[in-house]
Design an enzyme around this catalytic site. Structure first.
Site, PDB file in Angstrom:
ATOM      1  NE  ARG A 161      -3.761   2.018   2.689  1.00  0.00           N
ATOM      2  CZ  ARG A 161      -3.567   3.154   3.337  1.00  0.00           C
ATOM      3  NH1 ARG A 161      -2.393   3.424   3.915  1.00  0.00           N
ATOM      4  NH2 ARG A 161      -4.534   4.055   3.411  1.00  0.00           N
ATOM      5  CE  LYS A 221      -8.622   5.061   4.495  1.00  0.00           C
ATOM      6  NZ  LYS A 221      -9.090   3.872   3.780  1.00  0.00           N
ATOM      7  CB  SER A 258     -12.240  -1.122   2.762  1.00  0.00           C
ATOM      8  OG  SER A 258     -10.869  -1.337   2.626  1.00  0.00           O
TER       9      SER A 258
END
Ligand code: TZP
Ligand code: MG
Length: 231
Positions: free
Chosen positions: A52, A150, A121
């Site tokens: 990621r 995040k 997600s």
């Protein structure tokens, strides 16, 4: 409805039970090279790694992804690419993971074909229920706890929703968000098949040692859950 997907879901469900799910993050790792952090988590026993990175170009990511592909094969581990199904396909990854605002999973499935794992997600019970009707193999569920990694527009999911998901859904779950060594047993007890970890792993002084510790805690928690009569 993609019936090919449904007919292989039992096999795939077994393939999506790794335990600790490591996600790369250069910011949390003090800009240590991604490959160094991946080698460390694999040496520490992690069975799945997600690449990621929101900054690198496609070409830069492809070069890194090809190396991770090689390293994960050496360790017999699963390799997942975040966000980009074209990158996942090009790097011969095992899977691709997308969010609610990314390319729709039906399109992702068309790009990567029937065999690659697709993860989605989810942040609410509605999204998790919907995901079961989509061509996805596992769902992320979170943020479970507060996280600095995040900025999420979604409220915390909490362990109650995780428990609900385990009782209600049949899809493998990856709990994510604020998971640290001292919370592993709680998320496993609540029903997580997997626990995604970024900061607690990537910011550790010794990433390999932290990975080993997290994997051990996960296995101990899973054994306790089984002994207590959980699935
Ligand atoms: N999606 C939901 S929370 C999160 C992502 C990518 C960040 C999780 O990072 P950390 O450091 O394990 O809390
Ligand atoms: Mg995304």
């Amino acid at each position: 409805m993609d019936t090919r997907h449904r007919s292989r879901s039992r096999d795939v469900s077994a393939r999506c039970q790794w335990g600790i799910y490591a996600i790369t993050d250069r910011a949390s790792s003090g800009n240590r090279p991604i490959l160094e952090t991946v080698e460390a988590v694999l040496a520490g026993g992690v069975r799945v790694v997600q690449l990621r990175d929101k900054e690198m170009s496609f070409e830069q990511l492809l070069a890194v992804a090809r190396e991770i592909r090689h390293m994960t094969r050496q360790h017999d581990a699963t390799f997942i690419v975040n966000d980009n199904p074209y990158l996942a396909r090009e790097a011969d990854a095992d899977g691709v993971h997308v969010g609610q605002a990314d390319i729709p999973v039906e399109v992702v499935r068309d790009i990567v074909g029937p065999d690659m794992l697709v993860g989605l997600s989810t942040h609410t019970r509605e999204q998790a229920l919907m995901a079961q009707l989509l061509p996805v193999d596992y769902i992320g569920i979170g943020p479970i706890y507060e996280t600095k990694t995040k900025m999420s527009p979604w409220p915390l999911v909490g362990t109650e929703t995780l428990r609900w998901a385990r009782l209600t859904l049949s899809i493998p779950l990856v709990a994510i968000g604020g998971i640290t060594a001292d919370r592993i047993s709680e998320v496993v007890a609540a029903g997580a098949h997997n626990a995604a970890v970024i900061r607690d792993l990537m910011s550790a002084d010794n990433i390999e040692e932290r990975a080993r510790q997290l994997c051990r805690l996960f296995e101990e928690s899973r054994a306790r859950r089984l002994a207590d009569g959980g699935p």
